[in-house]
Design an enzyme around this catalytic site. Structure first.
Site, PDB file in Angstrom:
ATOM      1  N   ASN A  60      -1.852 -10.951 -10.595  1.00 12.57           N
ATOM      2  CA  ASN A  60      -0.937 -11.746  -9.776  1.00 12.57           C
ATOM      3  C   ASN A  60      -1.634 -12.021  -8.449  1.00 12.57           C
ATOM      4  O   ASN A  60      -1.770 -11.126  -7.621  1.00 12.57           O
ATOM      5  CB  ASN A  60       0.360 -10.952  -9.558  1.00 12.57           C
ATOM      6  N   TRP A  61      -2.060 -13.267  -8.279  1.00  8.78           N
ATOM      7  CA  TRP A  61      -2.832 -13.595  -7.066  1.00  8.78           C
ATOM      8  C   TRP A  61      -1.950 -13.754  -5.835  1.00  8.78           C
ATOM      9  O   TRP A  61      -2.459 -13.818  -4.722  1.00  8.78           O
ATOM     10  CB  TRP A  61      -3.612 -14.896  -7.275  1.00  8.78           C
ATOM     11  N   LYS A  62      -0.655 -13.876  -6.051  1.00 10.28           N
ATOM     12  CA  LYS A  62       0.274 -14.126  -4.933  1.00 10.28           C
ATOM     13  C   LYS A  62      -0.208 -15.331  -4.110  1.00 10.28           C
ATOM     14  O   LYS A  62      -0.751 -16.270  -4.682  1.00 10.28           O
ATOM     15  CB  LYS A  62       0.433 -12.868  -4.073  1.00 10.28           C
ATOM     16  N   HIS A  75       9.696 -10.939  -9.558  1.00 13.37           N
ATOM     17  CA  HIS A  75       8.801 -10.042  -8.816  1.00 13.37           C
ATOM     18  C   HIS A  75       9.555  -9.493  -7.602  1.00 13.37           C
ATOM     19  O   HIS A  75      10.374 -10.186  -7.010  1.00 13.37           O
ATOM     20  CB  HIS A  75       7.542 -10.801  -8.378  1.00 13.37           C
ATOM     21  N   GLU A 119       8.788  -9.190  -4.661  1.00 15.06           N
ATOM     22  CA  GLU A 119       8.680 -10.004  -3.440  1.00 15.06           C
ATOM     23  C   GLU A 119       9.631 -11.196  -3.498  1.00 15.06           C
ATOM     24  O   GLU A 119      10.130 -11.651  -2.465  1.00 15.06           O
ATOM     25  CB  GLU A 119       7.218 -10.442  -3.242  1.00 15.06           C
ATOM     26  N   GLU A 142       7.421  -2.221 -11.979  1.00 12.90           N
ATOM     27  CA  GLU A 142       6.679  -2.168 -10.730  1.00 12.90           C
ATOM     28  C   GLU A 142       7.513  -1.468  -9.659  1.00 12.90           C
ATOM     29  O   GLU A 142       8.357  -2.110  -9.011  1.00 12.90           O
ATOM     30  CB  GLU A 142       6.363  -3.590 -10.253  1.00 12.90           C
ATOM     31  N   GLY A 181       1.218  -2.897  -3.361  1.00 12.81           N
ATOM     32  CA  GLY A 181       0.434  -3.242  -2.182  1.00 12.81           C
ATOM     33  C   GLY A 181       0.361  -2.136  -1.142  1.00 12.81           C
ATOM     34  O   GLY A 181      -0.069  -2.359  -0.018  1.00 12.81           O
ATOM     35  N   SER A 233      -0.428  -0.935  -7.263  1.00 11.28           N
ATOM     36  CA  SER A 233      -1.692  -0.338  -6.818  1.00 11.28           C
ATOM     37  C   SER A 233      -2.566   0.184  -7.965  1.00 11.28           C
ATOM     38  O   SER A 233      -3.191   1.246  -7.835  1.00 11.28           O
ATOM     39  CB  SER A 233      -1.439   0.753  -5.778  1.00 11.28           C
ATOM     40  N   GLY A 261      -2.090  -6.697  -8.506  1.00 15.32           N
ATOM     41  CA  GLY A 261      -2.088  -7.552  -7.327  1.00 15.32           C
ATOM     42  C   GLY A 261      -3.442  -7.534  -6.638  1.00 15.32           C
ATOM     43  O   GLY A 261      -4.368  -8.246  -7.033  1.00 15.32           O
ATOM     44  N   GLY A 262      -3.579  -6.698  -5.631  1.00 14.85           N
ATOM     45  CA  GLY A 262      -4.789  -6.670  -4.807  1.00 14.85           C
ATOM     46  C   GLY A 262      -6.093  -6.593  -5.602  1.00 14.85           C
ATOM     47  O   GLY A 262      -7.062  -7.303  -5.299  1.00 14.85           O
TER      48      GLY A 262
HETATM   49  C1  PEP Z   1       2.065  -6.832  -7.744  1.00 11.55           C
HETATM   50  O1  PEP Z   1       2.329  -7.463  -6.742  1.00 11.55           O
HETATM   51  O2  PEP Z   1       2.541  -7.191  -8.831  1.00 11.55           O
HETATM   52  C2  PEP Z   1       1.208  -5.649  -7.615  1.00 11.55           C
HETATM   53  C3  PEP Z   1       1.225  -4.779  -8.580  1.00 11.55           C
HETATM   54  O3  PEP Z   1       0.469  -5.550  -6.472  1.00 11.55           O
HETATM   55  P1  PEP Z   1      -0.625  -4.407  -6.120  1.00 11.55           P
HETATM   56  O4  PEP Z   1      -1.459  -4.204  -7.347  1.00 11.55           O
HETATM   57  O5  PEP Z   1      -1.414  -4.985  -4.985  1.00 11.55           O
HETATM   58  O6  PEP Z   1       0.142  -3.196  -5.763  1.00 11.55           O
END
Ligand code: PEP
Length: 253
Positions: A9-11, A96, A98, A168, A174, A214, A235-236
């Protein structure tokens, strides 16, 4: 056999040059390494067509980060399921945390979005997960159960089989904090139990449940080795090929 998936997920990250670079790095990686799981990305909507053009043999699945509950019309900024279908996108992330946090999305809205996606043969990746307060209060199983029931129990068994779930925990997104493999496994098994109570064991066993929060090169392998964890929503660590490729390799061991 459930699908094994690593989805990035590049956001709201990357300009067009950066997006092109990462997409082509990923194409080269998949060609050279033949991953043992499916590899999907959810770049910003602006870059979806570019991704579809690049991955002409579907080497990498291409997903939107959100989808509208409306079909068309005066909904500024939104993207419909029909539009995604028209570029042959593979699906969309839905719900999600967010989107829930900054745009007030609810389970009921997610249900509508999932229905829209399924109606156009798009794969929904439905996200759920508890907040830190809810976990501290010992309510995590209850919260995730409710989110699962609210967004998925209105589907038919045939429909729910097409959904991917991403558990999640909000406190792990994040933040660098990861659920332990045991904490994640506990919730994944619970989600499967909840699904089985409504749709039967066979359906519940056929649905891929990803973990997100994470996931990184150094913890992917242990997380993916859990019985009810079928991959990750990343994500990251999806923003650099060095990291994302190592997360994908979490399945190779
Ligand atoms: C996400 O936003 O779906 C996610 C899992 O982010 P991160 O891996 O950065 O925690």
């Amino acid at each position: 056999m459930r699908k094994k998936i690593v989805a990035g997920n590049w956001k709201m990250n990357k300009d067009v040059i950066g997006a092109q670079q990462l997409m082509s790095d990923l194409l080269n990686y998949t060609r050279e390494n033949k991953p043992s799981c499916e590899v999907w990305i959810a770049p910003p909507a602006l870059y979806l067509m570019m991704a579809k053009d690049l991955y002409e043999n579907n080497e990498v699945g291409v997903f939107a980060q959100d989808i509208s509950i409306h079909d068309s019309g005066a909904y500024t900024g939104e993207i419909s399921a029909e539009m995604l279908e028209s570029i042959e996108a593979d699906g969309s992330i839905i719900g999600h945390s967010e989107r829930r946090q900054y745009h007030g999305e609810t389970d009921a809205l997610c249900f509508e979005k999932i229905k829209k996606a399924l109606a156009k043969n798009l794969t929904p990746i439905y996200c759920n997960g508890e907040t830190l307060e809810q976990r501290k209060a010992g309510k995590h199983l209850e919260v995730v159960q409710e989110q699962t029931e609210n967004a998925l129990f209105g589907l038919t068994a045939e429909e729910v089989k097409k959904v991917i779930i991403a558990y999640e925990p909000v406190w792990a997104i994040g933040t660098g904090e990861t659920a332990t493999p045991e904490q994640a496994q506990e919730i994944h098994a619970h989600i499967r139990k909840v699904l089985a109570s409504k749709f039967g064991e066979e359906v519940a066993q056929s649905i891929s449940i990803l973990y997100g929060g994470s996931v990184k090169p150094d913890n992917a392998k242990e997380i993916f080795s859990q019985k009810d964890i079928d991959g990750g929503l990343i994500g990251g660590a999806a923003l650099k090929i060095e990291d994302f490729s190592k997360v994908i390799e979490g399945f190779n061991a």
